[in-house]
Design an enzyme around this catalytic site. Structure first.
Site, short mmCIF file in Angstrom:
data_model
loop_
_atom_site.label_atom_id
_atom_site.label_comp_id
_atom_site.label_asym_id
_atom_site.label_seq_id
_atom_site.Cartn_x
_atom_site.Cartn_y
_atom_site.Cartn_z
N PHE A 76 0.87 -1.18 0.00
CA PHE A 76 0.00 0.00 0.00
C PHE A 76 0.90 1.22 0.00
O PHE A 76 1.72 1.39 0.90
CB PHE A 76 -0.91 0.00 1.23
CG PHE A 76 -1.80 1.21 1.35
CD1 PHE A 76 -2.67 1.56 0.34
CD2 PHE A 76 -1.75 2.01 2.48
CE1 PHE A 76 -3.49 2.68 0.44
CE2 PHE A 76 -2.56 3.12 2.61
CZ PHE A 76 -3.43 3.46 1.59
N LEU A 101 -0.99 4.99 11.35
CA LEU A 101 -2.13 4.96 10.43
C LEU A 101 -2.93 3.68 10.58
O LEU A 101 -4.15 3.70 10.74
CB LEU A 101 -1.65 5.11 8.98
CG LEU A 101 -2.71 4.88 7.91
CD1 LEU A 101 -3.74 5.99 7.90
CD2 LEU A 101 -2.05 4.74 6.54
N TYR A 102 -2.25 2.55 10.55
CA TYR A 102 -2.95 1.27 10.62
C TYR A 102 -3.63 1.06 11.97
O TYR A 102 -4.72 0.50 12.04
CB TYR A 102 -1.99 0.13 10.31
CG TYR A 102 -1.46 0.16 8.89
CD1 TYR A 102 -2.31 0.36 7.81
CD2 TYR A 102 -0.12 -0.01 8.63
CE1 TYR A 102 -1.84 0.40 6.51
CE2 TYR A 102 0.38 0.03 7.32
CZ TYR A 102 -0.50 0.23 6.27
OH TYR A 102 -0.04 0.27 4.99
N ILE A 110 1.16 5.57 -1.40
CA ILE A 110 0.68 6.77 -2.08
C ILE A 110 1.92 7.44 -2.69
O ILE A 110 2.95 7.59 -2.02
CB ILE A 110 -0.02 7.75 -1.10
CG1 ILE A 110 -1.21 7.06 -0.40
CG2 ILE A 110 -0.47 9.02 -1.82
CD1 ILE A 110 -2.33 6.59 -1.31
N LYS A 113 -2.12 14.65 1.56
CA LYS A 113 -3.42 15.15 1.11
C LYS A 113 -4.58 14.32 1.67
O LYS A 113 -5.72 14.49 1.25
CB LYS A 113 -3.49 15.14 -0.42
CG LYS A 113 -2.43 16.01 -1.08
CD LYS A 113 -2.49 15.90 -2.60
CE LYS A 113 -1.38 16.72 -3.24
NZ LYS A 113 -1.39 16.58 -4.71
N GLY A 114 -4.27 13.39 2.59
CA GLY A 114 -5.31 12.57 3.20
C GLY A 114 -5.69 11.34 2.40
O GLY A 114 -6.63 10.64 2.74
N ALA A 131 3.33 4.65 9.35
CA ALA A 131 2.43 3.59 8.86
C ALA A 131 1.79 2.87 10.04
O ALA A 131 0.58 2.59 10.02
CB ALA A 131 3.19 2.61 7.98
N GLN A 149 1.28 12.62 -1.41
CA GLN A 149 1.27 12.42 0.04
C GLN A 149 0.91 13.72 0.75
O GLN A 149 1.09 14.80 0.23
CB GLN A 149 2.63 11.90 0.51
CG GLN A 149 2.89 10.48 0.04
CD GLN A 149 4.23 9.94 0.51
OE1 GLN A 149 4.91 10.52 1.34
NE2 GLN A 149 4.61 8.79 -0.04
#
Length: 155
Positions: free
Chosen positions: A76, A122-123, A78, A85-86, A119, A83
């Site tokens: 995964f 985020l997860y 971006i 930008k949500g 990361a 990056q």
């Protein structure tokens, strides 16, 4: 914004291959070129382009592991130009919902490099937790995170 995911095809594979993370993130994920090759030779893995309208902004690879039956969000990313930008949160919601529907699974796994704190954070926001296992199949050992869909259903 019209976010959607589309399978990588003959028409878009080169664009996906050219996506890249920032230089300081390159040790955290395999190149898209490697991942595209893997999904061609290991058919259980599906390569997905992540789009905002017509703009390709990221890439993911998911699948069901042949030997264990476990479902993985194996890649995964971006692109570096998109990056901040949500997109990561919005696409993660889309991907996890798509994977739950496609695989009818109770858990989704992923692996992260131990130094990739962003990361991990985020997860964790999505309900993933470290499960104490190590993924040592890649170039460097990674930590395995799992999302228990029975305890943290996607919304």
């Amino acid at each position: 914004m019209s976010l959607h995911a589309s399978e990588v095809t003959n028409e878009n594979w080169q664009d996906v291959a050219y996506l890249s993370v920032h230089e300081n993130q390159k040790n955290f994920i395999e190149s898209n070129s490697f991942s595209l090759a893997q999904s061609q030779f290991e058919p259980e893995w599906k390569s997905i382009g992540l789009y905002d309208g017509e703009d390709l902004v990221g890439y993911a690879m998911h699948g069901r592991e042949a030997d264990t039956g476990n479902v993985w969000l194996d890649r995964f990313m971006i692109d570096q130009h998109h990056q901040g930008k949500g997109y990561a949160s919005r696409f993660l919601t889309l991907l996890l919902t798509r994977m739950e529907e496609k695989y009818q699974c109770d858990k989704i796994y992923l692996s992260i490099y131990p130094d990739n704190k962003a990361a991990k954070h985020l997860y964790e926001k999505f309900g993933f937790r470290l499960n104490g296992q190590i993924d040592d199949l890649g170039e460097f050992p990674c930590l395995i995170m799992e999302l228990d869909l029975q305890r943290s259903p996607l919304q």
